[in-house]
Design a protein around this motif. Structure first.
Motif, mmCIF file in Angstrom:
data_model
loop_
_atom_site.group_PDB
_atom_site.id
_atom_site.type_symbol
_atom_site.label_atom_id
_atom_site.label_comp_id
_atom_site.label_asym_id
_atom_site.label_seq_id
_atom_site.Cartn_x
_atom_site.Cartn_y
_atom_site.Cartn_z
ATOM 1 N N PRO A 210 31.314 125.459 3.867
ATOM 2 C CA PRO A 210 32.500 124.601 3.865
ATOM 3 C C PRO A 210 32.343 123.367 4.910
ATOM 4 O O PRO A 210 31.927 123.626 6.045
ATOM 5 N N VAL A 211 33.161 122.633 4.699
ATOM 6 C CA VAL A 211 33.407 121.350 5.674
ATOM 7 C C VAL A 211 35.094 121.315 5.977
ATOM 8 O O VAL A 211 35.938 121.729 4.883
ATOM 9 N N LYS A 262 30.543 130.690 21.054
ATOM 10 C CA LYS A 262 30.809 131.458 22.100
ATOM 11 C C LYS A 262 31.986 132.303 21.603
ATOM 12 O O LYS A 262 32.070 133.618 22.287
ATOM 13 N N LYS A 263 33.022 131.700 21.218
ATOM 14 C CA LYS A 263 34.394 132.402 20.970
ATOM 15 C C LYS A 263 34.399 133.225 19.692
ATOM 16 O O LYS A 263 35.000 134.144 19.769
ATOM 17 N N GLY A 264 33.872 132.848 18.624
ATOM 18 C CA GLY A 264 33.710 133.423 17.387
ATOM 19 C C GLY A 264 35.008 133.199 16.656
ATOM 20 O O GLY A 264 35.730 132.608 16.983
ATOM 21 N N PRO A 265 35.232 133.859 15.388
ATOM 22 C CA PRO A 265 36.338 133.679 14.644
ATOM 23 C C PRO A 265 37.504 133.974 15.334
ATOM 24 O O PRO A 265 37.703 135.069 15.862
ATOM 25 N N GLN A 266 38.612 133.170 15.184
ATOM 26 C CA GLN A 266 40.035 133.684 15.672
ATOM 27 C C GLN A 266 41.072 133.209 14.923
ATOM 28 O O GLN A 266 41.677 132.131 15.362
ATOM 29 N N PRO A 267 41.423 133.693 13.812
ATOM 30 C CA PRO A 267 42.324 133.000 12.713
ATOM 31 C C PRO A 267 43.627 132.894 13.323
ATOM 32 O O PRO A 267 44.274 132.038 12.796
ATOM 33 N N LYS A 278 39.690 131.105 7.718
ATOM 34 C CA LYS A 278 38.427 131.672 8.009
ATOM 35 C C LYS A 278 37.384 130.562 7.766
ATOM 36 O O LYS A 278 36.253 130.690 8.686
ATOM 37 N N ASN A 279 37.484 129.673 6.930
ATOM 38 C CA ASN A 279 36.579 128.481 6.885
ATOM 39 C C ASN A 279 36.315 128.006 8.074
ATOM 40 O O ASN A 279 35.178 127.277 8.194
ATOM 41 N N ALA A 280 37.191 127.861 9.085
ATOM 42 C CA ALA A 280 37.099 126.793 10.203
ATOM 43 C C ALA A 280 36.138 127.455 11.126
ATOM 44 O O ALA A 280 35.322 126.600 12.039
#
Length: 306
Positions: A210-211, A262-267, A278-280
């Motif tokens: 995704p974009v 560095k931060k990873g997913p943070q919804p 989650k696409n972000a």
């Protein structure tokens, strides 16, 4: 305590019956816009933003624009790219600007604050308009910035209404670009300016998803700058300035990629995940890769209604 100034208004287009002559069949246009709207219409967006700020110890009252930048300056280059673009034209304090495809209103608020002009934002997604209105009230700019839900293919404003139109990262979602350009031309005053900051198609056809503007290819409609510039000129725009900013865009997304890894997913964090879910978490890598392999380019331009 002084009462806040009432929001400004602009002339709305009067209904003249069935005069819409879109180049697409009505049901095809509806399906395309519906798919785009579904992509951006995050459930409970306004409430989620409010909750995230409260959890971060920043109740969403009397916020400053810098507090919102992690969620409302998500276009390539962020706020700095917008500020550089604004400086390319002169806007007086009595100017009225249309932010076409305004999202949650970040560029509209920034423009109003920096130039002290009035800005009308329009977006297809109702959830974006709701969040934009809320955040503008929280930043005390609601007397200068207002929002209207609507389609760029059929703008709800009278002819010759705006001194300038900001077109920032929206054409990628529009298949019928000819209709959009005609609408920009229609609502601009004579000699009005169109500020363009757009992702265009590069030489490499395989785009990694995704974009930010699309989870998959069905709502991504990229064109080359050569095709777009010819379209603008056919409509009657004069190109006063244009610049290929792809190298700067590549570097900006390289930094975003490093931070996201560095931060990873943070919804639920105050960041892009609040808006795009989650696409972000994939945007940094995918956009950096797409720019690096020349699947996409970034163009800036100033056009004038002749």
């Amino acid at each position: 305590m002084n009462k806040p100034s009432p929001p400004f208004s602009v002339p709305m287009k009067r209904k003249r019956g069935e005069t819409n002559k879109n180049t697409q069949p009505k049901d095809q246009k509806y399906m395309m816009e519906s798919n785009v709207k579904d992509y951006y219409n995050s459930d409970n967006l306004r409430q989620n933003i409010e909750t995230a700020f409260i959890k971060a110890g920043k109740p969403p009252v009397n916020l400053e624009l810098r507090d919102l930048s992690p969620i409302d300056q998500l276009h390539t280059g962020g706020a700095r790219a917008s500020l550089d673009l604004f400086k390319k034209i002169h806007l007086s304090s009595d100017a009225v600007v249309l932010d076409a495809g305004c999202g949650i209103g970040g560029s509209a608020r920034l423009l109003a604050q920096q130039v002290n002009c009035r800005v009308m934002g329009v977006d297809l997604a109702e959830r974006f308009i709701e969040a934009a209105t809320f955040l503008t009230r929280c930043t005390r700019l609601d007397h200068m910035v207002t929002f209207q839900q609507g389609s760029i293919l059929d703008l709800p404003f009278e002819d010759h209404t705006f001194d300038a139109v900001l077109c920032q990262h929206i054409l990628m979602n529009i298949e019928d670009k000819s209709k959009a350009v005609k609408e920009f031309f229609r609502v601009l005053k004579p000699e009005g300016k169109l500020l363009l900051h757009e992702i265009t198609r590069g030489d490499h056809d395989r785009l990694l998803f995704p974009v930010p503007w699309a989870g998959k290819a069905d709502i991504s409609f990229l064109e080359t700058w050569e095709s777009l510039s010819a379209l603008f000129e056919r409509q009657g725009f004069d190109i006063r300035f244009s610049s290929n900013e792809t190298r700067a865009a590549w570097g900006w997304w390289e930094k975003v990629k490093a931070v996201s890894q560095k931060k990873g997913p943070q919804p639920n964090f105050i960041g892009p995940g609040l808006i795009f879910g989650k696409n972000a978490s994939s945007f940094g890598n995918n956009m950096h890769t797409n720019f690096k392999k020349n699947a996409i380019c970034l163009m800036e331009a100033v056009l004038e209604k002749s």
